[in-house]
Design an enzyme around this catalytic site. Structure first.
Site, PDB file in Angstrom:
ATOM      1  CG  ASP A  38      -2.087   0.863   1.152  1.00 24.65           C
ATOM      2  OD1 ASP A  38      -2.337   1.400   0.061  1.00 24.65           O
ATOM      3  OD2 ASP A  38      -2.777   1.040   2.174  1.00 24.65           O
ATOM      4  N   GLY A  41      -0.052   5.406  -4.415  1.00 28.21           N
ATOM      5  CA  GLY A  41      -0.695   6.670  -4.790  1.00 28.21           C
ATOM      6  C   GLY A  41      -0.182   7.817  -3.932  1.00 28.21           C
ATOM      7  CG  HIS A  55      -0.262   2.397  -9.367  1.00 31.74           C
ATOM      8  ND1 HIS A  55      -0.501   2.106  -8.055  1.00 31.74           N
ATOM      9  CD2 HIS A  55      -1.364   3.062  -9.808  1.00 31.74           C
ATOM     10  CE1 HIS A  55      -1.700   2.569  -7.708  1.00 31.74           C
ATOM     11  NE2 HIS A  55      -2.229   3.159  -8.753  1.00 31.74           N
ATOM     12  CG  LEU A 149       9.701 -16.847  -3.440  1.00 32.07           C
ATOM     13  CD1 LEU A 149       9.450 -16.860  -1.946  1.00 32.07           C
ATOM     14  CD2 LEU A 149      10.111 -15.441  -3.873  1.00 32.07           C
ATOM     15  CG  LEU A 213      -6.418  -8.255   7.935  1.00 36.61           C
ATOM     16  CD1 LEU A 213      -7.049  -9.552   8.431  1.00 36.61           C
ATOM     17  CD2 LEU A 213      -5.039  -8.553   7.347  1.00 36.61           C
TER      18      LEU A 213
HETATM   19  C1  V07 Z   1       1.136  -3.964  -9.567  1.00 36.88           C
HETATM   20  C2  V07 Z   1       2.915  -2.645  -8.391  1.00 36.88           C
HETATM   21  C3  V07 Z   1       3.116  -3.098  -6.972  1.00 36.88           C
HETATM   22  C4  V07 Z   1       2.347  -2.240  -6.001  1.00 36.88           C
HETATM   23  C5  V07 Z   1       0.882  -2.507  -5.980  1.00 36.88           C
HETATM   24  C6  V07 Z   1       0.032  -1.919  -7.089  1.00 36.88           C
HETATM   25  C7  V07 Z   1       0.651  -1.778  -8.447  1.00 36.88           C
HETATM   26  C8  V07 Z   1       3.589  -6.391 -10.117  1.00 36.88           C
HETATM   27  C9  V07 Z   1       2.504  -6.995 -10.702  1.00 36.88           C
HETATM   28  C10 V07 Z   1       2.437  -8.327 -11.303  1.00 36.88           C
HETATM   29  C11 V07 Z   1       1.263  -9.069 -11.252  1.00 36.88           C
HETATM   30  C12 V07 Z   1       1.208 -10.353 -11.790  1.00 36.88           C
HETATM   31  C13 V07 Z   1       2.337 -10.888 -12.338  1.00 36.88           C
HETATM   32  C14 V07 Z   1       3.515 -10.193 -12.386  1.00 36.88           C
HETATM   33  C15 V07 Z   1       3.566  -8.912 -11.872  1.00 36.88           C
HETATM   34  C16 V07 Z   1       1.455  -6.092 -10.563  1.00 36.88           C
HETATM   35  C17 V07 Z   1      -0.627  -5.160 -10.665  1.00 36.88           C
HETATM   36  C18 V07 Z   1      -0.192  -4.050  -9.987  1.00 36.88           C
HETATM   37  C19 V07 Z   1      -2.051  -5.253 -11.110  1.00 36.88           C
HETATM   38  F1  V07 Z   1       2.294 -12.154 -12.851  1.00 36.88           F
HETATM   39  N1  V07 Z   1       3.254  -5.216  -9.647  1.00 36.88           N
HETATM   40  N2  V07 Z   1       1.949  -5.000  -9.897  1.00 36.88           N
HETATM   41  N3  V07 Z   1       0.182  -6.192 -10.951  1.00 36.88           N
HETATM   42  N4  V07 Z   1       1.562  -2.836  -8.866  1.00 36.88           N
END
Ligand code: V07
Length: 264
Positions: A38, A41, A55, A149, A213
């Site tokens: 979190d 933003g 993001h 992992l 949560l």
């Molecule tokens: C997202 C970056 C991390 C902070 C939280 C919100 C934004 C990595 C992924 C991802 C998801 C699936 C995958 C590989 C990478 C991701 C979303 C948002 C929707 F197989 N970061 N990240 N997916 N954020």
């Protein structure tokens, strides 16, 4: 002289990251860590940048945290990337978020393959755009034989809906005469959840100062240690992960017993 040096070193608090990592490894490492990432933003707001810049920065944090978890011998790392509640955000932001898995994997998939990390996903697939699923499925397939992992992304995940789904599938089993109501216990019910193969998280980390949560792994976190920090996810570093694990280790050591005797 050399002996004196050794004594001095062994009683000294470890200070560099490498020393702290090695020290950490001599105690119980949590098998499964879950993180609510979190504050992306807010990180952008503070810099007068658009939320999507936060993001993107948050996405970059995933790499060092995954690498460190793998190095420490953590078995599973579940990251809350997108919740079922996130769809109400502006369309442009949602569209951007749904492109992040492709961007992340476009850059880091070769490294994940190389480092023996296995990518998995949990969440409701039907609403996720095809292009996103294509990238995620490709990564799942490319890493399916990896034994290090498990990097489990919670994408379009909501815990109440997961629990309801499990309750419904048990009801169907009863209806079909495959199960009796008396058979439903903790273990049976856990086996119907999306994380059944990973085991429950031992440690839950939430960044950005929110102490709740938010519909994340309500069933699975029943016995987990919680670690909250005001640090925003894009600023979350390897030192912070070590700090969270050290805190987990101190808390579980208080329950007595040695590394090998600790169960949770
Ligand atoms: C997202 C970056 C991390 C902070 C939280 C919100 C934004 C990595 C992924 C991802 C998801 C699936 C995958 C590989 C990478 C991701 C979303 C948002 C929707 F197989 N970061 N990240 N997916 N954020």
């Amino acid at each position: 002289m050399l002996d004196k040096m050794k004594i001095w070193k062994s009683t000294k608090e470890p200070d560099t990251l490498d020393e702290r990592i090695e020290e950490c490894k001599s105690y119980k490492i949590p098998d499964h860590i879950a993180i609510i990432m979190d504050g992306n933003g807010r990180w952008a707001n503070k810099r007068a940048l658009p939320r999507i810049a936060g993001h993107h920065e948050g996405m970059k944090t995933v790499r060092p945290i995954t690498r460190l978890a793998n190095r420490l011998g953590v078995k599973a790392l579940t990251l809350y990337a997108f919740s079922t509640e996130n769809w109400i955000r502006p369309k442009m932001e949602v569209d951007y978020l749904m492109k992040l898995p492709e961007e992340f994997l476009g850059t880091f998939l070769p490294e994940l393959v190389e480092e023996n990390v296995q990518v998995q996903m949990m969440g409701e697939r039907s609403q996720i755009p095809k292009h996103t699923l294509k990238a995620v499925d490709k990564a799942i397939d490319a890493t399916k034989n990896n034994t290090g992992l498990v990097l489990n992304f919670a994408l379009n995940y909501g815990s109440r809906s997961e629990i309801l789904q499990a309750a419904k599938s048990f009801a169907v089993k009863v209806q079909n005469g495959e199960c009796s109501i008396d058979e439903l216990d903790d273990e049976q019910f856990s086996s119907l959840m999306m994380t059944h193969h990973l085991g429950d998280p031992d440690l839950m980390i939430r960044t950005s100062g929110e102490i709740r949560l938010s519909n994340f792994m309500l069933w699975q976190l029943a016995y987990a240690e919680f670690w909250f920090t005001d640090v925003l996810w894009p600023d979350f570093s390897e030192e912070h992960l070590i700090e969270a694990i050290e805190s987990y280790q101190k808390r579980s050591r208080r329950f007595g017993g040695l590394k090998s005797e600790e169960s949770q």
